[in-house]
Design a protein around this motif. Structure first.
Motif, PDB file in Angstrom:
ATOM      1  N   ARG A  21      -4.111  20.592 -68.240  1.00  0.00           N
ATOM      2  CA  ARG A  21      -3.128  21.519 -67.697  1.00  0.00           C
ATOM      3  C   ARG A  21      -1.750  20.895 -67.807  1.00  0.00           C
ATOM      4  NH1 ARG A  21      -4.693  24.155 -62.169  1.00  0.00           N
ATOM      5  NH2 ARG A  21      -2.697  25.054 -62.648  1.00  0.00           N
ATOM      6  N   HIS A  22      -0.793  21.699 -68.194  1.00  0.00           N
ATOM      7  CA  HIS A  22       0.583  21.233 -68.299  1.00  0.00           C
ATOM      8  C   HIS A  22       1.300  21.639 -67.020  1.00  0.00           C
ATOM      9  CE1 HIS A  22       0.019  20.144 -72.462  1.00  0.00           C
ATOM     10  NE2 HIS A  22      -0.636  21.276 -72.611  1.00  0.00           N
ATOM     11  N   ILE A  23       1.898  20.667 -66.368  1.00  0.00           N
ATOM     12  CA  ILE A  23       2.535  20.929 -65.085  1.00  0.00           C
ATOM     13  C   ILE A  23       3.946  20.351 -65.047  1.00  0.00           C
ATOM     14  CG2 ILE A  23       0.390  21.099 -63.766  1.00  0.00           C
ATOM     15  CD1 ILE A  23       0.832  18.199 -62.873  1.00  0.00           C
ATOM     16  N   LYS A  24       4.716  20.865 -64.124  1.00  0.00           N
ATOM     17  CA  LYS A  24       6.057  20.351 -63.825  1.00  0.00           C
ATOM     18  C   LYS A  24       6.129  20.184 -62.313  1.00  0.00           C
ATOM     19  CE  LYS A  24       8.294  21.070 -67.880  1.00  0.00           C
ATOM     20  NZ  LYS A  24       9.310  20.322 -68.536  1.00  0.00           N
ATOM     21  N   GLY A  25       6.995  19.314 -61.880  1.00  0.00           N
ATOM     22  CA  GLY A  25       7.174  19.103 -60.455  1.00  0.00           C
ATOM     23  C   GLY A  25       8.594  19.417 -60.025  1.00  0.00           C
ATOM     24  N   ILE A  26       8.699  19.964 -58.828  1.00  0.00           N
ATOM     25  CA  ILE A  26      10.012  20.202 -58.225  1.00  0.00           C
ATOM     26  C   ILE A  26       9.997  19.566 -56.843  1.00  0.00           C
ATOM     27  CG2 ILE A  26      11.656  21.900 -57.355  1.00  0.00           C
ATOM     28  CD1 ILE A  26      10.604  23.886 -59.369  1.00  0.00           C
ATOM     29  N   GLN A  27      10.995  18.745 -56.578  1.00  0.00           N
ATOM     30  CA  GLN A  27      11.186  18.197 -55.240  1.00  0.00           C
ATOM     31  C   GLN A  27      12.377  18.929 -54.628  1.00  0.00           C
ATOM     32  OE1 GLN A  27      11.623  14.031 -56.329  1.00  0.00           O
ATOM     33  NE2 GLN A  27       9.705  13.636 -55.240  1.00  0.00           N
ATOM     34  N   ILE A  57       4.128  21.524 -57.202  1.00  0.00           N
ATOM     35  CA  ILE A  57       3.614  21.377 -58.564  1.00  0.00           C
ATOM     36  C   ILE A  57       3.418  22.774 -59.134  1.00  0.00           C
ATOM     37  CG2 ILE A  57       1.726  20.496 -59.987  1.00  0.00           C
ATOM     38  CD1 ILE A  57       3.349  18.303 -58.584  1.00  0.00           C
ATOM     39  N   LEU A  58       3.962  23.014 -60.333  1.00  0.00           N
ATOM     40  CA  LEU A  58       3.919  24.329 -60.956  1.00  0.00           C
ATOM     41  C   LEU A  58       3.465  24.219 -62.409  1.00  0.00           C
ATOM     42  CD1 LEU A  58       7.405  25.394 -59.621  1.00  0.00           C
ATOM     43  CD2 LEU A  58       5.243  26.343 -58.840  1.00  0.00           C
ATOM     44  N   GLU A  59       2.986  25.334 -62.960  1.00  0.00           N
ATOM     45  CA  GLU A  59       2.651  25.389 -64.383  1.00  0.00           C
ATOM     46  C   GLU A  59       3.926  25.153 -65.188  1.00  0.00           C
ATOM     47  OE1 GLU A  59      -0.307  25.967 -65.976  1.00  0.00           O
ATOM     48  OE2 GLU A  59      -1.368  25.967 -64.062  1.00  0.00           O
ATOM     49  N   ASP A  60       3.794  24.601 -66.379  1.00  0.00           N
ATOM     50  CA  ASP A  60       4.983  24.327 -67.193  1.00  0.00           C
ATOM     51  C   ASP A  60       5.565  25.589 -67.834  1.00  0.00           C
ATOM     52  OD1 ASP A  60       3.147  24.752 -69.235  1.00  0.00           O
ATOM     53  OD2 ASP A  60       3.773  23.001 -70.395  1.00  0.00           O
ATOM     54  N   THR A  61       5.013  26.734 -67.501  1.00  0.00           N
ATOM     55  CA  THR A  61       5.560  28.016 -67.968  1.00  0.00           C
ATOM     56  C   THR A  61       6.163  28.812 -66.813  1.00  0.00           C
ATOM     57  OG1 THR A  61       3.383  29.030 -67.719  1.00  0.00           O
ATOM     58  CG2 THR A  61       3.976  28.218 -69.919  1.00  0.00           C
ATOM     59  N   TRP A  62       6.245  28.192 -65.613  1.00  0.00           N
ATOM     60  CA  TRP A  62       6.775  28.887 -64.445  1.00  0.00           C
ATOM     61  C   TRP A  62       8.234  29.258 -64.674  1.00  0.00           C
ATOM     62  CZ3 TRP A  62      10.596  27.810 -60.715  1.00  0.00           C
ATOM     63  CH2 TRP A  62      10.554  28.588 -59.558  1.00  0.00           C
ATOM     64  N   SER A  63       8.588  30.406 -64.196  1.00  0.00           N
ATOM     65  CA  SER A  63       9.961  30.873 -64.271  1.00  0.00           C
ATOM     66  C   SER A  63      10.276  31.548 -62.945  1.00  0.00           C
ATOM     67  CB  SER A  63      10.088  31.872 -65.422  1.00  0.00           C
ATOM     68  OG  SER A  63      11.400  32.356 -65.495  1.00  0.00           O
ATOM     69  N   GLY A  64      11.368  31.144 -62.315  1.00  0.00           N
ATOM     70  CA  GLY A  64      11.669  31.768 -61.041  1.00  0.00           C
ATOM     71  C   GLY A  64      12.908  31.244 -60.366  1.00  0.00           C
ATOM     72  N   LYS A 172      15.021  18.986 -72.399  1.00  0.00           N
ATOM     73  CA  LYS A 172      13.732  18.793 -73.070  1.00  0.00           C
ATOM     74  C   LYS A 172      13.031  17.524 -72.619  1.00  0.00           C
ATOM     75  CE  LYS A 172      14.583  21.233 -77.377  1.00  0.00           C
ATOM     76  NZ  LYS A 172      14.491  21.148 -78.829  1.00  0.00           N
ATOM     77  N   THR A 173      13.654  16.739 -71.759  1.00  0.00           N
ATOM     78  CA  THR A 173      13.114  15.415 -71.457  1.00  0.00           C
ATOM     79  C   THR A 173      12.665  15.224 -70.010  1.00  0.00           C
ATOM     80  OG1 THR A 173      15.323  14.566 -70.993  1.00  0.00           O
ATOM     81  CG2 THR A 173      14.502  14.311 -73.262  1.00  0.00           C
ATOM     82  N   SER A 174      12.564  16.295 -69.233  1.00  0.00           N
ATOM     83  CA  SER A 174      12.224  16.112 -67.830  1.00  0.00           C
ATOM     84  C   SER A 174      10.962  16.891 -67.456  1.00  0.00           C
ATOM     85  CB  SER A 174      13.382  16.562 -66.936  1.00  0.00           C
ATOM     86  OG  SER A 174      13.060  16.271 -65.593  1.00  0.00           O
ATOM     87  N   ASN A 175      10.066  16.235 -66.733  1.00  0.00           N
ATOM     88  CA  ASN A 175       8.896  16.908 -66.172  1.00  0.00           C
ATOM     89  C   ASN A 175       9.076  17.191 -64.691  1.00  0.00           C
ATOM     90  OD1 ASN A 175       7.275  17.270 -68.409  1.00  0.00           O
ATOM     91  ND2 ASN A 175       6.406  15.228 -68.255  1.00  0.00           N
ATOM     92  N   THR A 176      10.151  16.671 -64.113  1.00  0.00           N
ATOM     93  CA  THR A 176      10.411  16.897 -62.695  1.00  0.00           C
ATOM     94  C   THR A 176      11.877  17.271 -62.481  1.00  0.00           C
ATOM     95  OG1 THR A 176      10.859  14.557 -62.331  1.00  0.00           O
ATOM     96  CG2 THR A 176       8.611  15.303 -61.906  1.00  0.00           C
TER      97      THR A 176
END
Length: 182
Positions: A21-27, A57-64, A172-176
């Motif tokens: 699963r591809h994920i991204k994080g937001i703090q 933690i969200l999917e890497d396709t989240w938009s909002g 293009k270089t951040s996962n969080t």
């Protein structure tokens, strides 16, 4: 021992057949002095006390959108304008888009900062004092009329106070991402 090795190899083949699963994080951090009620597109809303941080933690396709109102908005309906953090994760393209928007108004300072290893992407922010910068004609006050809680949208004023709020950034270089509100 041989059977165990075969079972492990078979399990690894099954696991590897499914892509990770591809994920991204937001703090999200409340940098203000009052409790906030945080709302996110297609996610649960939650209270965030002063100085506290929440990780999502969200999917890497989240938009909002992410926005905050005073904490008492969890108990009553609040219709005042608010500042918005907009994030659109790029999924396979790996190009995320983000910005702070004041298109509908302003209530809290917000900063979006890409983080993580090798992240050299720009920060999007809007931060000004309501009392000093919002014309009386656009001020929204609390129910008791004691406090200014937000400012209705004024494009010409907001462009001067928050020039970045009209700019869409990409990374293009951040996962969080770190989102400071308050």
């Amino acid at each position: 021992m041989y059977r165990i090795m075969l079972a492990v190899c078979a399990l690894l083949q099954v696991v590897s057949a499914f892509p990770p699963r591809h994920i991204k994080g937001i703090q999200i951090k409340n940098t203000g002095l009052e409790g906030l009620w945080i709302e996110m597109t297609n996610e649960d809303s939650f209270a965030l006390p002063p100085g506290q941080m929440a990780s999502v933690i969200l999917e890497d396709t989240w938009s909002g959108k992410i926005f905050a109102r005073s904490e008492d908005c969890q108990y009553k309906k609040c219709n005042s304008p608010y500042t918005v953090a907009e994030l659109n994760f790029g999924g396979d393209s790996k190009e995320d888009k983000y910005r702070v928007s004041v298109a509908n108004g302003y209530n809290k300072p917000i900063k979006i900062q890409p983080t993580g290893l090798n992240s050299f992407c720009k920060i999007s922010t809007c931060n000004f004092k309501l009392k000093e910068n919002c014309p009386k004609t656009h001020q929204v006050t609390s129910e008791d009329n004691d406090n200014i809680v937000s400012c209705k949208a004024i494009p010409e004023v907001f462009e001067k106070l928050c020039p970045q709020a009209t700019e869409l950034f990409s990374c293009k270089t951040s996962n969080t991402y770190f989102v400071a509100i308050g």
